[in-house]
Write a protein that holds these residues in place. Structure first.
Motif, PDB file in Angstrom:
ATOM      1  N   TYR A   1      32.070  41.311  38.683  1.00  0.00           N
ATOM      2  CA  TYR A   1      32.843  40.159  38.216  1.00  0.00           C
ATOM      3  C   TYR A   1      33.361  39.333  39.405  1.00  0.00           C
ATOM      4  CZ  TYR A   1      36.487  37.424  35.974  1.00  0.00           C
ATOM      5  OH  TYR A   1      37.276  36.395  35.546  1.00  0.00           O
ATOM      6  N   ALA A   2      33.861  40.021  40.421  1.00  0.00           N
ATOM      7  CA  ALA A   2      34.370  39.318  41.604  1.00  0.00           C
ATOM      8  C   ALA A   2      33.253  38.550  42.305  1.00  0.00           C
ATOM      9  CB  ALA A   2      35.024  40.302  42.560  1.00  0.00           C
ATOM     10  N   ALA A   3      32.070  39.134  42.383  1.00  0.00           N
ATOM     11  CA  ALA A   3      30.940  38.436  42.997  1.00  0.00           C
ATOM     12  C   ALA A   3      30.546  37.216  42.173  1.00  0.00           C
ATOM     13  CB  ALA A   3      29.752  39.384  43.144  1.00  0.00           C
ATOM     14  N   ARG A   4      30.607  37.330  40.852  1.00  0.00           N
ATOM     15  CA  ARG A   4      30.245  36.218  39.974  1.00  0.00           C
ATOM     16  C   ARG A   4      31.216  35.050  40.117  1.00  0.00           C
ATOM     17  NH1 ARG A   4      27.295  35.776  35.144  1.00  0.00           N
ATOM     18  NH2 ARG A   4      28.023  34.112  33.786  1.00  0.00           N
ATOM     19  N   LYS A   5      32.494  35.350  40.266  1.00  0.00           N
ATOM     20  CA  LYS A   5      33.516  34.312  40.342  1.00  0.00           C
ATOM     21  C   LYS A   5      33.843  33.881  41.775  1.00  0.00           C
ATOM     22  CE  LYS A   5      34.383  34.137  35.938  1.00  0.00           C
ATOM     23  NZ  LYS A   5      34.160  32.942  35.152  1.00  0.00           N
ATOM     24  N   GLY A   6      33.194  34.483  42.760  1.00  0.00           N
ATOM     25  CA  GLY A   6      33.475  34.143  44.158  1.00  0.00           C
ATOM     26  C   GLY A   6      34.825  34.631  44.627  1.00  0.00           C
ATOM     27  N   LEU A   7      35.310  35.711  44.039  1.00  0.00           N
ATOM     28  CA  LEU A   7      36.635  36.251  44.367  1.00  0.00           C
ATOM     29  C   LEU A   7      36.580  37.431  45.324  1.00  0.00           C
ATOM     30  CD1 LEU A   7      38.085  36.200  40.730  1.00  0.00           C
ATOM     31  CD2 LEU A   7      38.520  34.558  42.568  1.00  0.00           C
ATOM     32  N   HIS A   8      35.411  37.758  45.807  1.00  0.00           N
ATOM     33  CA  HIS A   8      35.266  38.896  46.700  1.00  0.00           C
ATOM     34  C   HIS A   8      35.906  38.595  48.054  1.00  0.00           C
ATOM     35  CE1 HIS A   8      31.906  36.170  46.866  1.00  0.00           C
ATOM     36  NE2 HIS A   8      31.691  36.524  48.114  1.00  0.00           N
ATOM     37  N   ILE A   9      36.276  39.639  48.733  1.00  0.00           N
ATOM     38  CA  ILE A   9      36.882  39.495  50.060  1.00  0.00           C
ATOM     39  C   ILE A   9      35.794  39.088  51.044  1.00  0.00           C
ATOM     40  CG2 ILE A   9      38.032  40.714  51.937  1.00  0.00           C
ATOM     41  CD1 ILE A   9      39.268  42.524  49.775  1.00  0.00           C
ATOM     42  N   ARG A  10      36.085  38.055  51.837  1.00  0.00           N
ATOM     43  CA  ARG A  10      35.116  37.586  52.821  1.00  0.00           C
ATOM     44  C   ARG A  10      35.769  37.483  54.183  1.00  0.00           C
ATOM     45  NH1 ARG A  10      32.799  32.192  51.882  1.00  0.00           N
ATOM     46  NH2 ARG A  10      34.912  31.523  51.482  1.00  0.00           N
ATOM     47  N   MET A  11      35.008  37.782  55.196  1.00  0.00           N
ATOM     48  CA  MET A  11      35.415  37.515  56.563  1.00  0.00           C
ATOM     49  C   MET A  11      34.787  36.171  56.914  1.00  0.00           C
ATOM     50  SD  MET A  11      37.285  40.005  57.316  1.00  0.00           S
ATOM     51  CE  MET A  11      37.539  39.781  59.043  1.00  0.00           C
ATOM     52  N   SER A  12      35.547  35.115  56.796  1.00  0.00           N
ATOM     53  CA  SER A  12      34.962  33.777  56.832  1.00  0.00           C
ATOM     54  C   SER A  12      35.167  33.032  58.141  1.00  0.00           C
ATOM     55  CB  SER A  12      35.518  32.952  55.674  1.00  0.00           C
ATOM     56  OG  SER A  12      36.905  32.799  55.813  1.00  0.00           O
ATOM     57  N   ILE A  13      35.595  33.690  59.193  1.00  0.00           N
ATOM     58  CA  ILE A  13      35.869  32.957  60.435  1.00  0.00           C
ATOM     59  C   ILE A  13      34.599  32.317  60.997  1.00  0.00           C
ATOM     60  CG2 ILE A  13      35.656  34.957  61.957  1.00  0.00           C
ATOM     61  CD1 ILE A  13      38.080  33.696  63.503  1.00  0.00           C
ATOM     62  N   LEU A  14      33.492  33.035  60.952  1.00  0.00           N
ATOM     63  CA  LEU A  14      32.242  32.462  61.449  1.00  0.00           C
ATOM     64  C   LEU A  14      31.755  31.355  60.510  1.00  0.00           C
ATOM     65  CD1 LEU A  14      30.003  32.527  63.544  1.00  0.00           C
ATOM     66  CD2 LEU A  14      28.887  34.314  62.216  1.00  0.00           C
ATOM     67  N   ASN A  15      31.834  31.604  59.224  1.00  0.00           N
ATOM     68  CA  ASN A  15      31.432  30.603  58.237  1.00  0.00           C
ATOM     69  C   ASN A  15      32.258  29.325  58.376  1.00  0.00           C
ATOM     70  OD1 ASN A  15      30.029  29.744  55.744  1.00  0.00           O
ATOM     71  ND2 ASN A  15      32.098  29.847  54.890  1.00  0.00           N
ATOM     72  N   SER A  54      29.290  31.913  45.360  1.00  0.00           N
ATOM     73  CA  SER A  54      28.717  32.593  44.208  1.00  0.00           C
ATOM     74  C   SER A  54      27.883  31.557  43.466  1.00  0.00           C
ATOM     75  CB  SER A  54      29.804  33.164  43.289  1.00  0.00           C
ATOM     76  OG  SER A  54      30.349  32.169  42.460  1.00  0.00           O
ATOM     77  N   TYR A  55      27.211  31.974  42.417  1.00  0.00           N
ATOM     78  CA  TYR A  55      26.371  31.036  41.677  1.00  0.00           C
ATOM     79  C   TYR A  55      27.196  29.905  41.076  1.00  0.00           C
ATOM     80  CZ  TYR A  55      22.603  29.351  38.728  1.00  0.00           C
ATOM     81  OH  TYR A  55      21.637  28.561  38.150  1.00  0.00           O
ATOM     82  N   TYR A  56      28.466  30.173  40.812  1.00  0.00           N
ATOM     83  CA  TYR A  56      29.321  29.202  40.133  1.00  0.00           C
ATOM     84  C   TYR A  56      30.389  28.564  41.021  1.00  0.00           C
ATOM     85  CZ  TYR A  56      27.200  31.468  36.153  1.00  0.00           C
ATOM     86  OH  TYR A  56      26.291  31.979  35.281  1.00  0.00           O
ATOM     87  N   VAL A  57      30.600  29.080  42.229  1.00  0.00           N
ATOM     88  CA  VAL A  57      31.706  28.616  43.074  1.00  0.00           C
ATOM     89  C   VAL A  57      31.168  28.108  44.406  1.00  0.00           C
ATOM     90  CG1 VAL A  57      33.857  29.277  44.211  1.00  0.00           C
ATOM     91  CG2 VAL A  57      33.258  30.281  41.998  1.00  0.00           C
ATOM     92  N   LYS A  58      31.447  26.832  44.672  1.00  0.00           N
ATOM     93  CA  LYS A  58      31.043  26.216  45.932  1.00  0.00           C
ATOM     94  C   LYS A  58      32.036  26.570  47.030  1.00  0.00           C
ATOM     95  CE  LYS A  58      30.317  21.846  45.562  1.00  0.00           C
ATOM     96  NZ  LYS A  58      30.241  20.376  45.675  1.00  0.00           N
ATOM     97  N   ASP A  59      31.525  26.743  48.239  1.00  0.00           N
ATOM     98  CA  ASP A  59      32.376  27.024  49.391  1.00  0.00           C
ATOM     99  C   ASP A  59      33.055  25.733  49.816  1.00  0.00           C
ATOM    100  OD1 ASP A  59      33.579  28.245  51.540  1.00  0.00           O
ATOM    101  OD2 ASP A  59      31.807  28.206  52.813  1.00  0.00           O
ATOM    102  N   GLU A  60      34.369  25.733  49.727  1.00  0.00           N
ATOM    103  CA  GLU A  60      35.124  24.545  50.110  1.00  0.00           C
ATOM    104  C   GLU A  60      36.164  24.934  51.147  1.00  0.00           C
ATOM    105  OE1 GLU A  60      35.082  21.909  46.075  1.00  0.00           O
ATOM    106  OE2 GLU A  60      36.647  23.418  46.276  1.00  0.00           O
ATOM    107  N   LEU A  61      36.049  24.330  52.311  1.00  0.00           N
ATOM    108  CA  LEU A  61      37.022  24.558  53.362  1.00  0.00           C
ATOM    109  C   LEU A  61      38.040  23.427  53.296  1.00  0.00           C
ATOM    110  CD1 LEU A  61      37.996  26.122  55.833  1.00  0.00           C
ATOM    111  CD2 LEU A  61      36.534  24.649  57.218  1.00  0.00           C
ATOM    112  N   LEU A  62      39.269  23.779  52.996  1.00  0.00           N
ATOM    113  CA  LEU A  62      40.322  22.782  52.904  1.00  0.00           C
ATOM    114  C   LEU A  62      41.260  22.923  54.088  1.00  0.00           C
ATOM    115  CD1 LEU A  62      41.230  23.198  49.124  1.00  0.00           C
ATOM    116  CD2 LEU A  62      39.739  21.483  50.140  1.00  0.00           C
TER     117      LEU A  62
END
Length: 130
Positions: free
Chosen positions: A11-25, A110-118
């Protein structure tokens, strides 16, 4: 708890709620960021499906040994069968993310959530708008 953990991962993967180490991204933009998203989603999908296979083999082994819970005498392979299902569903979600990133010009977590850096100002404005 087992059911919540392994189905919750999917479910977390589907909604983009998983924990990410996003410093490089967050430091990347354009094609390198897109390549990183493709790499991460593909590798994660493969790892999840490999873990699904390993856990399926384990559950099958528990079933052949006729292991039961100590007090209720309930077959343990029924309880543990949710583990390979959860890993497989999570793998499917990451494959969907991979294909979404492959087809789209944007980066998707995720398939439904775009990566948005604010930036902090955009976050505050978005918070006030809600």
């Amino acid at each position: 708890m087992v059911m919540v953990t392994f189905l919750g991962t999917s479910y977390a993967a589907r909604k983009g709620l998983h924990i990410r180490m996003s410093i490089l991204n967050d430091a990347l933009r354009g094609k390198p960021q897109k390549l990183l998203a493709l790499f991460v989603s593909l590798v994660t999908a493969c790892i999840m499906l490999y873990l699904a296979w390993l856990s399926f083999r384990y559950v099958r082994r528990v079933g052949t040994l006729h292991r039961v819970s100590p007090i209720l005498q309930f077959p343990l392979h029924y309880v543990w069968s949710v583990v390979p299902v959860g890993f497989a569903l999570t793998g499917v979600q990451y494959f969907l993310t991979f294909f979404r990133n492959l087809k789209s010009g944007d980066v998707w977590v995720s398939y439904y959530v775009k990566d948005e850096l604010l930036d902090p100002g955009e976050m505050a404005a978005k918070k006030e708008g809600n």
